[in-house]
Write a protein that holds these residues in place. Structure first.
Motif, PDB file in Angstrom:
ATOM      1  N   LEU A 129      67.230  28.190  26.236  1.00 38.75           N
ATOM      2  CA  LEU A 129      66.520  28.482  24.999  1.00 38.75           C
ATOM      3  C   LEU A 129      66.776  27.448  23.910  1.00 38.75           C
ATOM      4  O   LEU A 129      66.303  27.595  22.783  1.00 38.75           O
ATOM      5  N   LEU A 130      67.522  26.389  24.236  1.00 36.19           N
ATOM      6  CA  LEU A 130      67.893  25.369  23.256  1.00 36.19           C
ATOM      7  C   LEU A 130      66.692  24.702  22.587  1.00 36.19           C
ATOM      8  O   LEU A 130      66.735  24.431  21.375  1.00 36.19           O
ATOM      9  N   PRO A 131      65.589  24.413  23.303  1.00 36.52           N
ATOM     10  CA  PRO A 131      64.460  23.757  22.624  1.00 36.52           C
ATOM     11  C   PRO A 131      63.927  24.527  21.421  1.00 36.52           C
ATOM     12  O   PRO A 131      63.444  23.925  20.462  1.00 36.52           O
ATOM     13  N   THR A 132      64.015  25.847  21.455  1.00 35.57           N
ATOM     14  CA  THR A 132      63.569  26.641  20.307  1.00 35.57           C
ATOM     15  C   THR A 132      64.356  26.270  19.057  1.00 35.57           C
ATOM     16  O   THR A 132      63.790  26.027  17.979  1.00 35.57           O
ATOM     17  N   THR A 133      65.673  26.207  19.186  1.00 36.32           N
ATOM     18  CA  THR A 133      66.521  25.872  18.043  1.00 36.32           C
ATOM     19  C   THR A 133      66.300  24.440  17.587  1.00 36.32           C
ATOM     20  O   THR A 133      66.266  24.148  16.389  1.00 36.32           O
ATOM     21  N   LEU A 134      66.147  23.524  18.540  1.00 40.57           N
ATOM     22  CA  LEU A 134      65.932  22.123  18.186  1.00 40.57           C
ATOM     23  C   LEU A 134      64.624  21.941  17.424  1.00 40.57           C
ATOM     24  O   LEU A 134      64.563  21.177  16.450  1.00 40.57           O
ATOM     25  N   LEU A 135      63.574  22.624  17.852  1.00 39.21           N
ATOM     26  CA  LEU A 135      62.307  22.530  17.132  1.00 39.21           C
ATOM     27  C   LEU A 135      62.451  23.025  15.695  1.00 39.21           C
ATOM     28  O   LEU A 135      61.918  22.414  14.753  1.00 39.21           O
ATOM     29  N   MET A 136      63.175  24.133  15.514  1.00 34.79           N
ATOM     30  CA  MET A 136      63.382  24.649  14.164  1.00 34.79           C
ATOM     31  C   MET A 136      64.202  23.680  13.324  1.00 34.79           C
ATOM     32  O   MET A 136      63.926  23.478  12.133  1.00 34.79           O
ATOM     33  N   LEU A 137      65.206  23.074  13.926  1.00 33.43           N
ATOM     34  CA  LEU A 137      66.054  22.124  13.210  1.00 33.43           C
ATOM     35  C   LEU A 137      65.262  20.902  12.760  1.00 33.43           C
ATOM     36  O   LEU A 137      65.425  20.409  11.637  1.00 33.43           O
ATOM     37  N   LEU A 138      64.367  20.433  13.610  1.00 34.55           N
ATOM     38  CA  LEU A 138      63.643  19.195  13.329  1.00 34.55           C
ATOM     39  C   LEU A 138      62.444  19.387  12.406  1.00 34.55           C
ATOM     40  O   LEU A 138      62.134  18.497  11.603  1.00 34.55           O
ATOM     41  N   PHE A 139      61.785  20.525  12.492  1.00 38.66           N
ATOM     42  CA  PHE A 139      60.478  20.632  11.847  1.00 38.66           C
ATOM     43  C   PHE A 139      60.326  21.757  10.831  1.00 38.66           C
ATOM     44  O   PHE A 139      59.270  21.882  10.220  1.00 38.66           O
ATOM     45  N   SER A 140      61.352  22.591  10.633  1.00 41.68           N
ATOM     46  CA  SER A 140      61.166  23.717   9.724  1.00 41.68           C
ATOM     47  C   SER A 140      60.928  23.265   8.285  1.00 41.68           C
ATOM     48  O   SER A 140      60.166  23.900   7.545  1.00 41.68           O
ATOM     49  N   SER A 141      61.553  22.161   7.861  1.00 41.70           N
ATOM     50  CA  SER A 141      61.332  21.697   6.488  1.00 41.70           C
ATOM     51  C   SER A 141      59.891  21.248   6.291  1.00 41.70           C
ATOM     52  O   SER A 141      59.286  21.494   5.234  1.00 41.70           O
ATOM     53  N   ARG A 142      59.303  20.607   7.302  1.00 36.65           N
ATOM     54  CA  ARG A 142      57.903  20.184   7.194  1.00 36.65           C
ATOM     55  C   ARG A 142      56.977  21.391   7.166  1.00 36.65           C
ATOM     56  O   ARG A 142      55.936  21.373   6.502  1.00 36.65           O
ATOM     57  N   SER A 143      57.336  22.421   7.915  1.00 40.56           N
ATOM     58  CA  SER A 143      56.544  23.643   7.885  1.00 40.56           C
ATOM     59  C   SER A 143      56.553  24.263   6.492  1.00 40.56           C
ATOM     60  O   SER A 143      55.526  24.747   6.007  1.00 40.56           O
ATOM     61  N   GLY A 144      57.733  24.252   5.836  1.00 40.66           N
ATOM     62  CA  GLY A 144      57.808  24.764   4.479  1.00 40.66           C
ATOM     63  C   GLY A 144      56.941  23.982   3.516  1.00 40.66           C
ATOM     64  O   GLY A 144      56.265  24.552   2.652  1.00 40.66           O
ATOM     65  N   GLU A 145      56.912  22.654   3.675  1.00 39.36           N
ATOM     66  CA  GLU A 145      56.075  21.821   2.815  1.00 39.36           C
ATOM     67  C   GLU A 145      54.594  22.094   3.049  1.00 39.36           C
ATOM     68  O   GLU A 145      53.786  22.142   2.108  1.00 39.36           O
ATOM     69  N   LEU A 146      54.216  22.303   4.325  1.00 41.23           N
ATOM     70  CA  LEU A 146      52.817  22.605   4.638  1.00 41.23           C
ATOM     71  C   LEU A 146      52.399  23.933   4.011  1.00 41.23           C
ATOM     72  O   LEU A 146      51.303  24.051   3.445  1.00 41.23           O
ATOM     73  N   ALA A 147      53.265  24.917   4.095  1.00 36.23           N
ATOM     74  CA  ALA A 147      52.942  26.225   3.520  1.00 36.23           C
ATOM     75  C   ALA A 147      52.788  26.146   2.007  1.00 36.23           C
ATOM     76  O   ALA A 147      51.986  26.892   1.421  1.00 36.23           O
ATOM     77  N   GLU A 148      53.527  25.246   1.365  1.00 29.31           N
ATOM     78  CA  GLU A 148      53.370  25.073  -0.076  1.00 29.31           C
ATOM     79  C   GLU A 148      51.975  24.554  -0.407  1.00 29.31           C
ATOM     80  O   GLU A 148      51.393  24.899  -1.432  1.00 29.31           O
ATOM     81  N   ARG A 149      51.427  23.710   0.482  1.00 35.69           N
ATOM     82  CA  ARG A 149      50.109  23.123   0.216  1.00 35.69           C
ATOM     83  C   ARG A 149      48.967  24.083   0.533  1.00 35.69           C
ATOM     84  O   ARG A 149      48.002  24.171  -0.220  1.00 35.69           O
ATOM     85  N   ILE A 150      49.060  24.785   1.661  1.00 36.69           N
ATOM     86  CA  ILE A 150      47.930  25.607   2.105  1.00 36.69           C
ATOM     87  C   ILE A 150      48.124  27.093   1.838  1.00 36.69           C
ATOM     88  O   ILE A 150      47.214  27.892   2.048  1.00 36.69           O
ATOM     89  N   GLY A 151      49.319  27.486   1.389  1.00 35.28           N
ATOM     90  CA  GLY A 151      49.606  28.894   1.174  1.00 35.28           C
ATOM     91  C   GLY A 151      50.208  29.530   2.418  1.00 35.28           C
ATOM     92  O   GLY A 151      50.083  28.999   3.526  1.00 35.28           O
ATOM     93  N   PRO A 152      50.860  30.682   2.272  1.00 34.21           N
ATOM     94  CA  PRO A 152      51.607  31.269   3.389  1.00 34.21           C
ATOM     95  C   PRO A 152      50.764  32.099   4.354  1.00 34.21           C
ATOM     96  O   PRO A 152      51.215  32.425   5.440  1.00 34.21           O
ATOM     97  N   ARG A 153      49.550  32.461   3.968  1.00 33.30           N
ATOM     98  CA  ARG A 153      48.794  33.410   4.787  1.00 33.30           C
ATOM     99  C   ARG A 153      48.532  32.883   6.189  1.00 33.30           C
ATOM    100  O   ARG A 153      48.737  33.599   7.181  1.00 33.30           O
ATOM    101  N   ILE A 154      48.089  31.648   6.315  1.00 31.61           N
ATOM    102  CA  ILE A 154      47.786  31.096   7.641  1.00 31.61           C
ATOM    103  C   ILE A 154      49.052  30.943   8.482  1.00 31.61           C
ATOM    104  O   ILE A 154      49.088  31.384   9.646  1.00 31.61           O
ATOM    105  N   PRO A 155      50.129  30.335   7.959  1.00 34.02           N
ATOM    106  CA  PRO A 155      51.351  30.243   8.785  1.00 34.02           C
ATOM    107  C   PRO A 155      51.902  31.603   9.211  1.00 34.02           C
ATOM    108  O   PRO A 155      52.350  31.762  10.349  1.00 34.02           O
ATOM    109  N   LEU A 156      51.864  32.586   8.307  1.00 34.85           N
ATOM    110  CA  LEU A 156      52.413  33.898   8.644  1.00 34.85           C
ATOM    111  C   LEU A 156      51.489  34.693   9.557  1.00 34.85           C
ATOM    112  O   LEU A 156      51.911  35.685  10.151  1.00 34.85           O
ATOM    113  N   THR A 157      50.252  34.267   9.684  1.00 32.22           N
ATOM    114  CA  THR A 157      49.338  34.875  10.648  1.00 32.22           C
ATOM    115  C   THR A 157      49.421  34.186  12.002  1.00 32.22           C
ATOM    116  O   THR A 157      49.501  34.840  13.042  1.00 32.22           O
TER     117      THR A 157
END
Length: 489
Positions: free
Chosen positions: A305-333
């Motif tokens: 299950l290690l790839p799950t954690t690695l993906l979160m480590l590498l890309f979660s900050s970019r996901s947060g930045e994307l949600a700031e631009r487009i809003g949370p509704r699409i990511p949370l859906t």
């Protein structure tokens, strides 16, 4: 005013000890699952005992985590952090030496108490110690190194289980505490909230933990159908009602009901319940499936299950930045739907399953879903309340996620017909596991529907969290208390 600079030796020691302390609690929330089959075999424990091995820890942690943060604010964050580290290490020692399942479960409950002191305390020390200009970078380092620890944890846990034995999953915390505590006492400045009073909502915390404990007991022992089980279920519901009544009438409640006046906050917490119920069930059962049915070693199951954690480590900050631009509704859906797809792909994992063809696709899709979901969820929780209540909102959301996982671990074996000894047999475990994945996927679809219908874009001027890198799959990250922007100047 906090004035420690990150580049100073003291600043580096503060980051080191807070990462070490939070990693102790973080690792025990994840790596213990890898050891469950060996624990059951060594202690001749049935499935209910394994459920309690996970849930006893989650029960006290979820029930007391809000109180733990308040204790630090009132009596000193460093003091409570150190007490938590010592408490956690002592309980870990008891876990490692447990002669039977009953002692192990009791020690795990004690571990959760220590975790409730450690988990909010580590980030609070970062927030309270560093100069304002360095605080964001310090939180980022704390979060990043914690993520690395989360990634390495299952690998280390699996190696320990296959090597010196499952007891070392717990005993490893003792030397970590031996390093952590002296460093904290020597290098971390004491801090407290001078406006905090000495009144604590102990009754609310006790009623919340009691309600969770009784409902969990009723779900785990429901197959017995005894009067005691029925009485526990009724008493659990009564304790939950009493908890709500107490919180409504106290002047200083642990969980102020008025915070749920925000429809956005309520909606995101409902999404949290659905998502983390699914994740709690998935991570409890999937490592058992990999070992018992697919024939993986503990090390193989932990690293699968290690790839799950690695993906979160590498890309979660970019996901947060994307949600700031487009809003949370699409990511949370979309995020929960991707997670549901990953869990449905786990239906392909059976006897002799290939990692590359069967396990890895499921893990990657799940990881992409979590990357899409977790950072926007945290940001939306914080943006749905006043900035001065960020710590409270984050604590409630964290506790809700842990409670959801707790109930899922208790309920899924009952819902899927998993017997007391199912985990000992591939034939007996595989069918209930597949049904469990269907239930988990259904929880996620419900969470996605809730997000699509109820979550809205926060106001453009709302304050966003400093910590967006997150790798723990058991609960959203905690956010420290923050002052309104006008108070920072």
């Amino acid at each position: 005013m906090p004035d420690v600079r990150l580049a100073s030796p003291q600043g580096k020691w503060i980051v080191f000890t807070t990462v070490l302390g939070s990693s102790m609690a973080l690792l025990d929330s994840t790596v213990v699952n890898v050891a469950l089959p060996r624990i059951g075999e060594d202690l001749d424990a049935d499935l209910a005992a394994l459920q309690w091995t996970v849930n006893a820890y989650m029960l006290t942690l979820a029930g007391l985590i809000l109180l733990g943060g308040s204790l630090g604010d009132r009596y000193g964050r460093r003091k409570v952090f150190v007490v938590g580290a010592v408490w956690f290490a002592t309980a870990s020692l008891l876990c490692g030496l447990a002669p039977n399942a009953g002692v192990l479960v009791a020690a795990r409950a004690l571990q959760g108490v220590g975790g409730a002191l450690l988990t909010p305390g580590s980030l609070a020390l970062i927030q309270a110690s560093f100069h304002r200009e360095d605080r964001g970078r310090a939180v980022g380092l704390w979060s990043g190194f914690g993520g690395i620890g989360a990634a390495v944890g299952p690998f280390v846990g699996g190696w320990l289980v296959d090597g010196p034995g499952w007891r070392w999953v717990f005993l490893l915390n003792v030397p970590l505490a031996v390093v952590c505590v002296p460093v904290a006492l020597r290098h971390v400045p004491e801090s407290r909230d001078t406006l905090a009073h000495g009144r604590f909502d102990v009754l609310g915390a006790a009623l919340g933990a009691l309600a969770l404990g009784l409902v969990t007991y009723a779900l785990i022992e429901a197959d017995e159908g005894s009067v005691l089980v029925v009485a526990a279920a009724v008493a659990g519901i009564a304790a939950a009602v009493a908890f709500v009544a107490v919180e409504r009438h106290r002047s200083d409640p642990m969980m102020p009901p008025d915070i749920f006046a925000s429809r956005q906050f309520t909606a995101v917490n409902l999404v949290t319940l659905c998502v983390y119920a699914a994740l709690g069930g998935f991570f409890f059962l999937s490592v058992v499936q990999l070992q018992v049915v697919a024939g993986y070693s503990a090390l193989g199951a932990g690293t699968a299950l290690l790839p799950t954690t690695l993906l979160m480590l590498l890309f979660s900050s970019r996901s947060g930045e994307l949600a700031e631009r487009i809003g949370p509704r699409i990511p949370l859906t979309v995020g929960p739907l991707l997670c549901a797809a990953g869990m449905l792909l786990m239906l392909r994992v059976g006897e002799g399953a290939s990692y590359a063809a069967d396990v890895l696709p499921a893990v990657l899709v799940l990881g992409v879903g979590l990357v899409t979901l977790v950072a926007p969820l945290t940001a939306t929780v914080l943006a749905s309340v006043e900035v001065t209540r960020a710590g409270l909102a984050s604590g409630i959301n964290n506790a809700a996620a842990r409670a959801a996982g707790l109930v899922a671990v208790a309920a899924l074996p009952l819902l899927t017909g998993m017997g007391a000894d199912s985990y000992r047999s591939a034939d007996a475990f595989e069918g209930p596991f597949r049904r469990s994945m269907l239930w988990c996927a259904a929880f996620l679809v419900v969470g996605s529907a809730l997000a699509f219908t109820a979550v809205r874009r926060p106001p453009p001027d709302c304050d966003h969290p400093e910590c967006r890198t997150h790798c723990c799959v058991t609960a959203p990250p905690l956010e420290g208390e923050r002052r309104a922007p006008r108070e920072l100047g």
